[in-house]
Motif scaffolding. Structure first.
Motif, mmCIF file in Angstrom:
data_model
loop_
_atom_site.group_PDB
_atom_site.id
_atom_site.type_symbol
_atom_site.label_atom_id
_atom_site.label_comp_id
_atom_site.label_asym_id
_atom_site.label_seq_id
_atom_site.Cartn_x
_atom_site.Cartn_y
_atom_site.Cartn_z
ATOM 1 N N HIS A 1 45.183 -12.214 -41.798
ATOM 2 C CA HIS A 1 46.519 -12.548 -41.064
ATOM 3 C C HIS A 1 46.702 -14.161 -41.658
ATOM 4 C CE1 HIS A 1 49.038 -13.166 -37.769
ATOM 5 N NE2 HIS A 1 48.241 -14.905 -38.279
ATOM 6 N N GLN A 2 46.712 -14.862 -42.552
ATOM 7 C CA GLN A 2 47.118 -15.202 -43.558
ATOM 8 C C GLN A 2 47.933 -15.739 -44.182
ATOM 9 O OE1 GLN A 2 47.656 -17.964 -40.470
ATOM 10 N NE2 GLN A 2 46.884 -19.948 -42.088
ATOM 11 N N ARG B 1 48.576 -12.114 -44.874
ATOM 12 C CA ARG B 1 49.669 -11.434 -44.506
ATOM 13 C C ARG B 1 51.410 -12.063 -43.513
ATOM 14 N NH1 ARG B 1 45.734 -7.860 -41.537
ATOM 15 N NH2 ARG B 1 46.186 -9.039 -39.958
#
Length: 191
Positions: A139-140, A142
Motif C-alpha cells: 500500500h505504501q 502504491r
C-alpha cells in the motif's frame, strides 16, 4: 479426486484409502458387511498403526510416516463395513503433508497436494504479522510513501541525529532504498 483420497491416496495392496488436511490423516478401511466394532482391532500408538480383525493377524501394521497424538486419534465403524481412523498429526505447527501413511506403503506425489485455502485468522501470529507487513508495504509503495523498513531506517537516523546534532546529515533529504539502506545526497556507498 474423491473426499476419501483428497491429498491422499488409494492403498490397494493393504485395502485402505486415505486423505489428509493440516491437522489429521483419515484412513477408510473396508471390512466385510455386517462387521461389529467388537470384532475390529485398531491399535494406535504415537509412531505406529495396526488394523485388523481380533484374533487374526493384522491386515496391515507398521511405522507411521510421522508421529501422531495417540490420545486424540480415534476410530469408528461406519455402516458395519468401513473402519474410519482419524490420526491427529503431532506437529500441526509445521503444516506438514504426508507422502504416505505407513512406511513401505504406496505413497503420493506431494507436488500434487492442494492445501485448502486458509483465512488469515487461522494463521499463527507470526504469519499474520508478516502478511500485514507485506500488505502495508505494498500500500505504501502504491501511494509513493515509505515502506515499514524505510520508516524504521528514518527513525533510526532521527535518533542518531538527536545524539549527534552536528553530524551535518539532513535526514529530510536522505534517499532510502528498500532492502539496502540509503545515503544522504552527494554521498554514495563505500567503495
Amino acid at each position: 479426486m474423491s473426499a476419501d483420497t483428497e491429498n491422499g491416496g488409494n492403498e490397494e495392496t493393504h485395502g485402505y484409502t486415505w486423505s489428509q488436511n493440516d491437522d489429521e490423516v483419515i484412513l477408510r478401511v473396508a471390512f466385510p458387511p455386517g462387521t461389529v466394532s467388537k470384532a475390529v482391532s485398531v491399535i494406535i500408538t504415537p509412531n505406529s498403526l495396526s488394523v485388523g480383525t481380533k484374533g487374526q493377524a493384522p491386515r496391515f501394521e507398521g511405522k507411521l510416516y510421522r508421529p501422531v497424538k495417540e490420545d486424540e486419534s480415534v476410530w469408528s465403524l461406519e455402516n458395519h463395513e468401513t473402519v474410519v481412523i482419524y490420526l491427529q498429526k503431532a506437529n500441526v505447527q509445521r503444516e506438514e503433508w504426508w507422502p504416505h501413511v505407513i512406511d513401505g506403503h504406496a505413497g503420493i506425489d506431494l507436488k500434487q497436494i492442494k492445501p485448502p485455502p486458509k483465512h488469515m485468522r487461522e494463521l499463527d501470529d507470526g504469519a499474520q504479522a508478516a502478511i500485514e507487513k507485506m500488505m502495508f508495504d505494498q500500500h505504501q509503495k502504491r501511494m509513493g510513501m515509505p515502506t515499514s523498513e524505510e520508516l524504521l531506517q528514518r527513525d533510526a537516523l532521527k535518533k542518531l541525529k538527536e545524539q549527534f546534532p552536528d553530524c551535518g546529515v539532513d535526514i529530510d533529504n536522505v534517499n532510502f532504498v528498500s532492502g539496502g539502506g540509503g545515503f544522504p545526497p552527494n554521498m554514495g556507498p563505500p567503495r
